[in-house]
Design an enzyme around this catalytic site. Sequence first.
Site, mmCIF file in Angstrom:
data_model
loop_
_atom_site.group_PDB
_atom_site.id
_atom_site.type_symbol
_atom_site.label_atom_id
_atom_site.label_comp_id
_atom_site.label_asym_id
_atom_site.label_seq_id
_atom_site.Cartn_x
_atom_site.Cartn_y
_atom_site.Cartn_z
ATOM 1 N N LYS A 109 -12.925 -25.796 3.207
ATOM 2 C CA LYS A 109 -11.755 -25.109 3.776
ATOM 3 C C LYS A 109 -10.729 -24.902 2.668
ATOM 4 C CE LYS A 109 -9.302 -25.604 8.169
ATOM 5 N NZ LYS A 109 -8.877 -26.613 9.150
HETATM 6 O O1 G3P Z 1 -6.989 -25.681 13.492
HETATM 7 C C1 G3P Z 1 -5.725 -25.822 12.934
HETATM 8 C C2 G3P Z 1 -4.947 -26.799 13.692
HETATM 9 O O2 G3P Z 1 -5.338 -28.105 13.399
HETATM 10 C C3 G3P Z 1 -3.485 -26.628 13.589
HETATM 11 O O3 G3P Z 1 -3.020 -26.794 14.871
HETATM 12 O O4 G3P Z 1 -1.411 -27.302 16.594
HETATM 13 O O5 G3P Z 1 -1.016 -28.084 14.226
HETATM 14 O O6 G3P Z 1 -0.791 -25.682 14.820
HETATM 15 P P1 G3P Z 1 -1.478 -26.977 15.138
#
Ligand code: G3P
Length: 216
Positions: free
Chosen positions: A83
């Site tokens: 990634k």
């Molecule tokens: O897949 C990306 C994720 O882990 C980020 O999610 O909720 O932190 O924006 P969030």
Amino acid sequence: MKFFVDTADVDEIREINSIGLLDGVTTNPSLIMKSGRDIIEVTKEICSIVDGPVSAEVTALDYDGMMKEAATLGKIADNICIKLPLTMEGLKACKALTSDGHQTNVTLCFSANQALLAAKAGATYVSPFIGRLDDMAIDGMELIEDMRLIFDNYDFETQILAASIRTVNHVKEAALAGADVATIPPSTIKALVKHPLTDKGIEGFLADWAKTGQTI
Ligand code: G3P
């Protein structure tokens, strides 16, 4: 649509994998921090649980640093997907790693032009962050719709991996917009199955069944 689980919690991964619906896993530095575990050790365990791709994120910001970290992460298991951030250096590393036969996931995508660059760099996956766009009152689903159109216009093989999914509606909307994959937190995956009419229906059937006095 493929389902990835967005966590580095091995118990949650095992539980969801046992249902038979899991196609892969995504992690990031924040999720590794939450797990409280060493990145190599926990990623190795995750790779042994699931057959599908497991995204492990580099933290270097320069090309050489990213390539060095990718070499370390790539040795963990065959199903590692490297990634990389959506920066010029990340795209350069994506191109090199993809040409070298690695799976890649270009993350932190917030615009259609960024997605186009990731596709041109040969990314296996590109991750638009839906929830974080919604946080800024920008429609994250419009981004997925634009990406679908652009990728189809040019037959890009890069898969749209809807990320930063926060709600069950995000999952439905990402599927309607044609995302290839959704990476979903464990609690949201579990919430997908819930419907009060399903519970009420089971209750009614069981009550009537009890009256028959039968067993199967
Ligand atoms: O897949 C990306 C994720 O882990 C980020 O999610 O909720 O932190 O924006 P969030």
